[in-house]
Enzyme design. Structure first.
Site, PDB file in Angstrom:
ATOM      1  N   GLU A  29      14.210  63.373  20.472  1.00  0.00           N
ATOM      2  CA  GLU A  29      14.731  63.805  19.173  1.00  0.00           C
ATOM      3  C   GLU A  29      15.471  62.659  18.496  1.00  0.00           C
ATOM      4  O   GLU A  29      15.393  62.490  17.278  1.00  0.00           O
ATOM      5  CB  GLU A  29      15.682  64.992  19.337  1.00  0.00           C
ATOM      6  CG  GLU A  29      15.010  66.264  19.798  1.00  0.00           C
ATOM      7  CD  GLU A  29      15.993  67.402  19.947  1.00  0.00           C
ATOM      8  OE1 GLU A  29      15.963  68.300  19.083  1.00  0.00           O
ATOM      9  OE2 GLU A  29      16.789  67.382  20.918  1.00  0.00           O
TER      10      GLU A  29
ATOM     11  N   TYR B  39      27.111  68.926  -8.096  1.00  0.00           N
ATOM     12  CA  TYR B  39      26.219  69.237  -6.970  1.00  0.00           C
ATOM     13  C   TYR B  39      25.273  68.100  -6.632  1.00  0.00           C
ATOM     14  O   TYR B  39      24.844  67.982  -5.486  1.00  0.00           O
ATOM     15  CB  TYR B  39      25.453  70.552  -7.189  1.00  0.00           C
ATOM     16  CG  TYR B  39      24.796  70.711  -8.530  1.00  0.00           C
ATOM     17  CD1 TYR B  39      23.581  70.115  -8.825  1.00  0.00           C
ATOM     18  CD2 TYR B  39      25.392  71.495  -9.510  1.00  0.00           C
ATOM     19  CE1 TYR B  39      22.977  70.276 -10.055  1.00  0.00           C
ATOM     20  CE2 TYR B  39      24.787  71.673 -10.737  1.00  0.00           C
ATOM     21  CZ  TYR B  39      23.585  71.057 -11.012  1.00  0.00           C
ATOM     22  OH  TYR B  39      22.991  71.231 -12.233  1.00  0.00           O
TER      23      TYR B  39
ATOM     24  N   LYS C 178      16.951  73.821  11.672  1.00  0.00           N
ATOM     25  CA  LYS C 178      16.248  72.817  12.473  1.00  0.00           C
ATOM     26  C   LYS C 178      14.840  73.365  12.741  1.00  0.00           C
ATOM     27  O   LYS C 178      14.544  73.872  13.827  1.00  0.00           O
ATOM     28  CB  LYS C 178      17.016  72.562  13.769  1.00  0.00           C
ATOM     29  CG  LYS C 178      16.506  71.395  14.578  1.00  0.00           C
ATOM     30  CD  LYS C 178      17.429  71.141  15.766  1.00  0.00           C
ATOM     31  CE  LYS C 178      16.923  69.980  16.611  1.00  0.00           C
ATOM     32  NZ  LYS C 178      17.791  69.713  17.759  1.00  0.00           N
TER      33      LYS C 178
END
Length: 121
Positions: free
Chosen positions: A22, A54, A99
């Protein structure tokens, strides 16, 4: 507080996870952020400096996702919350870290962690 700014589906590539592959390969993470603050001053003035920009928030959040790797998305969410609460006008924030490429050996749609923090006086 009922006023909110929401930034949903912010995608960035990071190297977070407990496994070496990962860290080596990296993967996409998706962030949703909800900021609670009084938006009346911005609405009245029509001035971007009276609110949380933002676009600038997105840049800071992406910098965290693409920055220093961590083992857990819980840790990543906590770091993202710190970014959201850095602006003193924000009284509470909720961050969800998705994820979607998590190393799960079964078919799944998403793995996510959601954390909420309120500013302490």
């Amino acid at each position: 507080m009922t006023d909110r700014i929401q930034l949903t589906g912010l995608r960035a590539r990071g190297r977070h996870g407990v496994y070496d592959f990962e860290r080596a390969q990296g993967q996409d993470f998706v962030v949703d952020a909800v900021l609670e603050l009084d938006l009346a001053p911005a609405a009245a003035s029509d001035d971007v400096t009276a609110t949380v920009h933002y676009g600038e928030l997105a840049e800071r959040l992406v910098a965290v996702v693409t920055g220093e790797p961590v083992n857990l998305i819980e840790t990543l969410a906590d770091r993202l919350l710190a970014v959201c609460l850095a602006d003193q006008r924000v009284v509470a924030a909720t961050v969800t870290v998705h994820k979607p490429e998590a190393p799960v050996p079964h078919t799944f749609t998403d793995v996510a962690v959601t954390m909420t923090r309120t500013r302490t006086p």
